[in-house]
Design an enzyme around this catalytic site. Structure first.
Site, PDB file in Angstrom:
ATOM      1  N   SER A  48     -75.633  24.605  34.034  1.00  0.00           N
ATOM      2  CA  SER A  48     -76.540  25.074  35.332  1.00  0.00           C
ATOM      3  C   SER A  48     -76.781  26.433  35.379  1.00  0.00           C
ATOM      4  O   SER A  48     -77.456  27.090  36.068  1.00  0.00           O
ATOM      5  CB  SER A  48     -75.238  24.710  36.332  1.00  0.00           C
ATOM      6  OG  SER A  48     -74.201  25.710  36.492  1.00  0.00           O
ATOM      7  N   LYS A  66     -71.073  26.599  44.965  1.00  0.00           N
ATOM      8  CA  LYS A  66     -72.311  27.235  45.193  1.00  0.00           C
ATOM      9  C   LYS A  66     -72.839  27.933  46.283  1.00  0.00           C
ATOM     10  O   LYS A  66     -73.254  29.102  46.158  1.00  0.00           O
ATOM     11  CB  LYS A  66     -73.710  26.855  44.019  1.00  0.00           C
ATOM     12  CG  LYS A  66     -72.288  26.544  42.575  1.00  0.00           C
ATOM     13  CD  LYS A  66     -74.154  26.123  41.557  1.00  0.00           C
ATOM     14  CE  LYS A  66     -73.349  25.824  40.224  1.00  0.00           C
ATOM     15  NZ  LYS A  66     -74.106  24.888  39.777  1.00  0.00           N
TER      16      LYS A  66
END
Length: 771
Positions: free
Chosen positions: A678, A721
């Site tokens: 990511s 996140k």
């Protein structure tokens, strides 16, 4: 007393007493005793033998010796190895020890010979009575199996003199030295006679009791042998022993078997096993195995079911009261209940609650059982490696027992409990089998109606069981097993959710657990916010509950010591309870910088932000990666630099630049391992910023994977996140377009205040990130 006073060499005896007329062997090893024997042999062979009160004393004083001893004549001396002597001596007269004479090398005593005549003369009639009585006692004593030979017995009984009879019996009866010392100390014949009579009577009674006990033990042994023989014969055990316990047990088994509501196959197996049990009654080992199997079959709930809750409103209320949030879980359980109400029967779903530790997966399962009015059974699978734990052991093995599934049903007592398979992602496999493979049959709705347990051997219907599994990481669950379960993700809690959970559940529970009363502790809302942000870093609420428990214990101490009515915890005095805060949030930079980009990461304790730093230095075209990066992140960095080189002409980057400069990528906190797909677009943006000397927005963060052609791929853990971005003061977040459905499902509480820009190509990432 006599007027005869002598000075003789003296030997202190340990554990031995010599009576007048007694001939005895004894050994001496102490130097003083050996010199006393040698001195006696030099003179007239006479030595004074006196007994020590305590055997352990090595250098006896006057107080350590009895006052009455025996003047003895040494008959023989034999030298033994190691310098000791073996002495044969004959006792002659009683003497009283008056004092020690001065002699350094040996014991030498001043003694007075005792007169053994009667203090009061005994007439003939009394003497005859005493003689007969003593002979009777001696006969009783010798007749109880004492070590008296027949010749000695007859010889003693022929004695007609009382004083001679007393002395002969004293000499020849085997009694301990302490009792012999009592006889030695009695100089008067009358006293000696009474002590001897008492001793013979006691010894005779002791021997009688001993013989009685011996006879009882023998009788018991004979009885056990008889029972053993009788147990070998089935007819004799019923007639001779009259043992009705087994028969009543068999009758009880038959009665329970007849009353048991179970399939025909089960009842047939039970009848066969009860018949076998009747035939092996005399074999304890085999009958114990069969008894255990019969009890297991009788204890399993073949057709017993509990009545489920059919009130949707009540079920919803219980779920709402027990847990804050978790809307997907609650809706799925209510859907199951609604379908069951409509169809009257529905296959029990197999749910798997997946989420980080401390998010309440196990407590959710308990609440579901409470809402549905089901019996709750928890089976912990963490670290289990033996397949027999699930399927049970074969009955041929010693100590065989059912598997955990059958045992759980046994404890539940109904065939439709809620069975929690805890930590299903932490099972293992070894030479004993694979746990996950054994669970395939348990968790397959098409197969678990005829689950086979190796111990039970009769198919068990698990179709009515509501299975709920918990796991921390889906990646560790084998795919075939995962395919049989319906996944429900329980993500990290937001700070607001943690705050509500603390106020509604954690604080009341800890107040009660620590003995506080309602109103004695108040924690303000802003204090809770401080505890959540500065003292905990987790996805769940376990650490939060521990901190609240710490506050409760401190409060109890303050109330007891300072006699307070109540305590209020605020931001100002929070340090007095928990100390200084442990965690700080890495806030967004204040101004745009070159080569520094804020990325978003998922961790086991929730989301986090991390800065990726890139430096360009003159060199030979080396590519350096530091910060404990995993293989995935290293490959993402390589992919990013390849993409940048492919578009170098768009940003006027010379071809020689990559040969003449080194690129160093670093992610701070080098001690913490980092990996995951990511950070590709983040590293690519940071490298391009450093190469082109273009600053990157300080209020922006991004997450996503990059391909060689610049496409942005979707990622996981987006909720955590975004929460991390909000905490860090980030205003704009770049998210892969493939994650748009995930964002749309999130509440305003998570996305509020964030500008989320969806990106599918690196061009759009660079357009929004570079200043």
């Amino acid at each position: 007393m006599s007027d005869t006073v002598l000075v003789l060499p003296t030997v202190a005896l340990r554990g031995v007493t010599i009576l007048p007329g007694m001939v005895i062997h004894f050994e001496v090893s102490r130097e003083k005793s050996i010199r006393a024997i040698e001195q006696a042999m030099v003179k007239d062979d006479r030595v004074f033998l006196v007994t020590q009160r305590e055997i352990s004393v090595m250098e006896p004083t006057l107080d350590d010796l009895y006052t009455i001893g025996t003047i003895s004549v040494i008959k023989q001396v034999v030298r033994l190895p190691k310098g000791s002597l073996r002495i044969l001596a004959e006792g002659q007269e009683r003497a009283e020890l008056l004092d020690f004479e001065e002699a350094e090398e040996m014991l030498q005593s001043k003694i007075e010979v005792l007169d053994t005549g009667e203090l009061q003369p005994i007439d003939d009639v009394r003497s005859e009575a005493m003689l007969r009585n003593l002979k009777g006692l001696f006969s009783a004593y010798a007749g109880n199996g004492q070590n008296i030979t027949r010749d000695l017995f007859l010889e003693i009984l022929d004695i007609d003199s009382l004083d001679k009879l007393v002395d002969q019996i004293c000499i020849n009866i085997p009694v301990p030295w302490e009792k012999q010392q009592r006889l030695l100390g009695a100089a008067d014949l009358q006293d000696r006679y009474e002590i001897l009579c008492d001793l013979l009577a006691n010894e005779a009674e002791i021997e009688r009791i001993r013989a009685e006990l011996k006879a009882r033990v023998k009788a018991r042994i004979d009885k056990n042998q008889k029972e053993y023989i009788l147990r070998e014969q089935l007819k004799e055990i019923r007639e001779e022993l009259g043992d009705d316990t087994v028969q009543s047990e068999i009758a009880q088994f038959k009665k329970k078997s007849d009353e048991l509501k179970a399939p025909v196959e089960v009842k047939k197996t039970l009848r066969n096993e009860i018949r076998r049990f009747e035939n092996v009654v005399g074999n304890p080992s085999e009958s114990g195995v069969i008894r255990g199997y019969i009890e297991t079959l009788l204890g399993l709930p073949w057709n017993r079911m509990s009545r489920d809750n059919r009130d949707l409103k009540k079920a919803r209320q219980i779920l709402e009261n027990d847990h804050y949030g978790l809307e997907k879980v609650k809706e799925r359980i209510l859907e199951y209940l609604a379908v069951r109400l409509v169809t009257k029967k529905a296959d029990a779903p197999i749910l798997c609650l997946v989420g980080p530790p401390g998010t309440g997966k196990t407590s959710i399962a308990k609440s579901i059982a409470k809402a549905l009015n089901k019996v709750f059974v928890r089976i912990s699978l963490g670290g289990v490696r033996d397949e027999a734990e699930i399927r049970g052991h074969r009955r041929t093995y010693i100590g065989a027992m059912p598997g955990r599934i059958a045992e759980g049903l046994h404890h539940a007592g109904v065939r439709n409990p809620l069975m929690l398979l805890d930590e299903i992602d932490k099972t293992g496999s070894d030479y004993k089998g694979d746990i996950s493979s054994a669970l395939l049959e348990v968790l397959d709705p098409e197969e678990n109606s005829h689950f086979s347990d190796h111990y039970v051997e009769v198919p068990i219907d698990l179709s009515e069981v509501l299975f709920i599994a918990t796991a921390n990481d889906v990646q560790n669950i084998p795919r075939p097993l995962l395919d049989r379960m319906e996944l429900i993700e329980i993500n990290s809690y937001t700070d607001n959710e943690k705050k509500h959970i603390a106020k509604e559940h954690l604080i009341p529970r800890q107040i009660e657990a620590n003995g506080l009363r309602k109103g004695q502790l108040t924690i303000t809302d802003d204090t809770l916010d401080e505890i959540i942000s500065a003292y905990t870093k987790e996805a769940g609420v376990r650490s939060l509950e521990r901190q609240i428990g710490h506050i409760c214990r401190k409060t109890a101490l303050k109330i007891q010591e300072q006699d307070l009515e109540s305590v209020q915890v605020t931001r100002d005095n929070l340090k007095d309870f928990l100390g200084r805060g442990r965690y700080t949030i890495n806030m967004a930079n204040t101004r745009p910088e070159i080569g520094i980009v804020r990325g978003l990461a998922w961790t086991s304790v929730g989301g986090d932000t991390l800065e990726i730093e890139v430096n360009i230095m003159p060199g030979k075209g080396e590519f350096l990666l530091t910060g404990q990066l995993g293989d995935v992140m290293k490959e993402s960095a390589q992919t990013g630099i390849s993409y940048i080189r492919s578009i170098a002409d768009r940003y006027s980057i010379q071809d020689s630049f990559f040969r003449e400069h080194d690129i160093h990528i670093h992610i701070p906190e080098g001690a913490v391992p980092k990996d995951g797909p990511s950070a590709g677009i983040t590293m690519a943006t940071a490298m391009l910023s450093a190469i082109t000397r273009t600053p990157v927005r300080s209020d922006l963060a991004m997450t996503g994977e990059i391909t060689l052609r610049g496409r942005v791929l979707p990622i996981g853990g987006l909720k955590e996140k975004l929460l991390a971005a909000r905490k860090a003061g980030i205003r704009t977040v770049l998210v892969p377009s493939g994650n748009k459905p995930d964002v749309l499902e999130m509440s305003e509480e998570i996305t509020g205040g964030l500008e989320i820009i969806y990106v599918s190509q690196m061009e759009k990432v660079l357009k929004n990130a570079l200043v």
